[in-house]
Design an enzyme around this catalytic site. Sequence first.
Site, PDB file in Angstrom:
ATOM      1  N   SER A 116      61.474  85.538  45.954  1.00 33.68           N
ATOM      2  CA  SER A 116      60.373  84.650  45.592  1.00 33.68           C
ATOM      3  C   SER A 116      59.118  84.869  46.409  1.00 33.68           C
ATOM      4  O   SER A 116      58.031  84.561  45.954  1.00 33.68           O
ATOM      5  CB  SER A 116      60.816  83.187  45.670  1.00 33.68           C
ATOM      6  OG  SER A 116      61.469  82.922  46.886  1.00 33.68           O
ATOM      7  N   HIS A 150      63.264  83.946  39.222  1.00 29.31           N
ATOM      8  CA  HIS A 150      61.995  84.617  38.902  1.00 29.31           C
ATOM      9  C   HIS A 150      62.152  85.781  37.929  1.00 29.31           C
ATOM     10  O   HIS A 150      61.186  86.473  37.636  1.00 29.31           O
ATOM     11  CB  HIS A 150      61.316  85.090  40.190  1.00 29.31           C
ATOM     12  CG  HIS A 150      61.063  83.973  41.150  1.00 29.31           C
ATOM     13  ND1 HIS A 150      59.995  83.119  41.030  1.00 29.31           N
ATOM     14  CD2 HIS A 150      61.778  83.533  42.209  1.00 29.31           C
ATOM     15  CE1 HIS A 150      60.044  82.214  41.991  1.00 29.31           C
ATOM     16  NE2 HIS A 150      61.127  82.445  42.723  1.00 29.31           N
ATOM     17  N   LYS A 153      60.327  77.424  35.844  1.00 27.66           N
ATOM     18  CA  LYS A 153      59.399  78.530  36.141  1.00 27.66           C
ATOM     19  C   LYS A 153      58.969  79.161  34.816  1.00 27.66           C
ATOM     20  O   LYS A 153      58.222  78.532  34.088  1.00 27.66           O
ATOM     21  CB  LYS A 153      60.045  79.461  37.146  1.00 27.66           C
ATOM     22  CG  LYS A 153      60.099  78.729  38.502  1.00 27.66           C
ATOM     23  CD  LYS A 153      60.836  79.411  39.601  1.00 27.66           C
ATOM     24  CE  LYS A 153      60.749  78.508  40.847  1.00 27.66           C
ATOM     25  NZ  LYS A 153      61.769  78.774  41.840  1.00 27.66           N
TER      26      LYS A 153
HETATM   27  C1  LIG Z   1      62.418  77.855  42.787  1.00 29.03           C
HETATM   28  C2  LIG Z   1      63.695  78.479  43.189  1.00 29.03           C
HETATM   29  C3  LIG Z   1      64.877  77.741  43.201  1.00 29.03           C
HETATM   30  C4  LIG Z   1      64.904  76.260  42.977  1.00 29.03           C
HETATM   31  O1  LIG Z   1      64.745  75.957  41.627  1.00 29.03           O
HETATM   32  P1  LIG Z   1      64.135  74.532  41.235  1.00 29.03           P
HETATM   33  O2  LIG Z   1      64.497  74.400  39.798  1.00 29.03           O
HETATM   34  O3  LIG Z   1      62.686  74.606  41.480  1.00 29.03           O
HETATM   35  O4  LIG Z   1      64.825  73.526  42.104  1.00 29.03           O
HETATM   36  C5  LIG Z   1      66.053  78.408  43.468  1.00 29.03           C
HETATM   37  N1  LIG Z   1      66.066  79.721  43.761  1.00 29.03           N
HETATM   38  C6  LIG Z   1      64.939  80.450  43.792  1.00 29.03           C
HETATM   39  C7  LIG Z   1      65.012  81.905  44.113  1.00 29.03           C
HETATM   40  C8  LIG Z   1      63.711  79.848  43.512  1.00 29.03           C
HETATM   41  O5  LIG Z   1      62.594  80.555  43.575  1.00 29.03           O
END
Ligand SMILES: *Cc1c(COP(=O)(O)O)cnc(C)c1O
Length: 387
Positions: free
Chosen positions: A177, A205, A236
């Site tokens: 990320s 992602h 996302k």
């Molecule tokens: C954003 C993210 C999460 C958490 O997901 P949410 O739905 O925002 O709680 C988990 N793992 C990674 C790699 C992320 O970037």
Amino acid sequence: MLASLQRELDQRKADGLLRQRRLLDSPQAEHIVANQQPYLSFCSNDYLGLANHPDLIAAMQKAAGDSGVGSGASGLVTGHHRYHDELEQQLARFVELPAALLFSTGYMANIGVLGALVGRGDAIFADKLNHACLNDGGYFSHAEFHRYPHNDVAALEKLLQASTAKHKLIAADAVFSMDGDIAPIPEYLALCEKYDAYLYIDDAHGFGVLGEHGKGSLNHFKIKSPRIIMMATLGKAAGVAGSFVAGEQVVIDYLIQKAKSYVYSTPAPPALSATLSASVKLIEQGDHLRANLQALIQYLKANLKLNKWRLMDSDTTIQPLVVGDNLEALALSEYLQTCGILVPAIRPPTVPVGTARLRISLSATHTMDDMKKLVAAIHQAERELCA
Ligand SMILES: *Cc1c(COP(=O)(O)O)cnc(C)c1O
């Protein structure tokens, strides 16, 4: 206690590490209103620009009309609505795995799944740069927790070789990320087969962005195995909220019994699932969006020519610009802000000390004109801040 909390906050501020929220007065999009100012934003993980898509707004309004706004009870009591069930089946089909289970967020999924699948006497092998919630999941599981250097297959193999744990689980982000690079998933799967381990892939992602029709990182590498369990967030690229875990039917059946963040938590409203069903269709039909994203990524990489700061080696929507020093990263972010452009400065402990960076995040709804503005402003910032 309060005095010590205040001291710690003051110290954070002095170190340039205080995190501050911006107040948003617009939908999430490439052009936003934050703290009452208009900005061109490179901050969101809404990679396909779906968070404000008219079809999804209409889907949510319609579904709220016929399913209400709340789930009312945990999924095992009366909270599992037909919309949840249909979305689970649709997601499993889409990522080509036997079954899927919804969680209310990605964070909840990771702590729930790791907590359920492994325990005392087992071991988790985790990439050092994994998202924080995979580390928390390891903590909740009570399994041994081994961290290997980022993407280092040889170091991971040594750890697996030496392990006497009953069950072994490798846990890794598919796309990192804060770095934007992709884990060597096929090599990990080969290690799983060699050392009788399982693989938990966090595709927060990659889902919606990578692979054929946005099916994600497993499809990107064209790999399939009953040893793989995947998780992807739905807040996302999918543009809404929530997450799902997919894998073998037995894994999903087990999680429904044992993942505490599933069992003891109220599911997201059914209307959200109905919205996500519409979103998954848009993802599947979104090859033009992914083609535009690729063009934007290539433009940025080809046109950002800097002396001091450098883009990390990434081909994904996450394009980190490494600055190094915390205050300098903050100064760059603030400079861009005065140009009407928002790019967040990411500092330790989110990233290792000395690698503070701007996390440029691209969305399919950005235009070439937006990219030109960004590139020009960063060049100008380097001339002025590093003079
Ligand atoms: C954003 C993210 C999460 C958490 O997901 P949410 O739905 O925002 O709680 C988990 N793992 C990674 C790699 C992320 O970037």
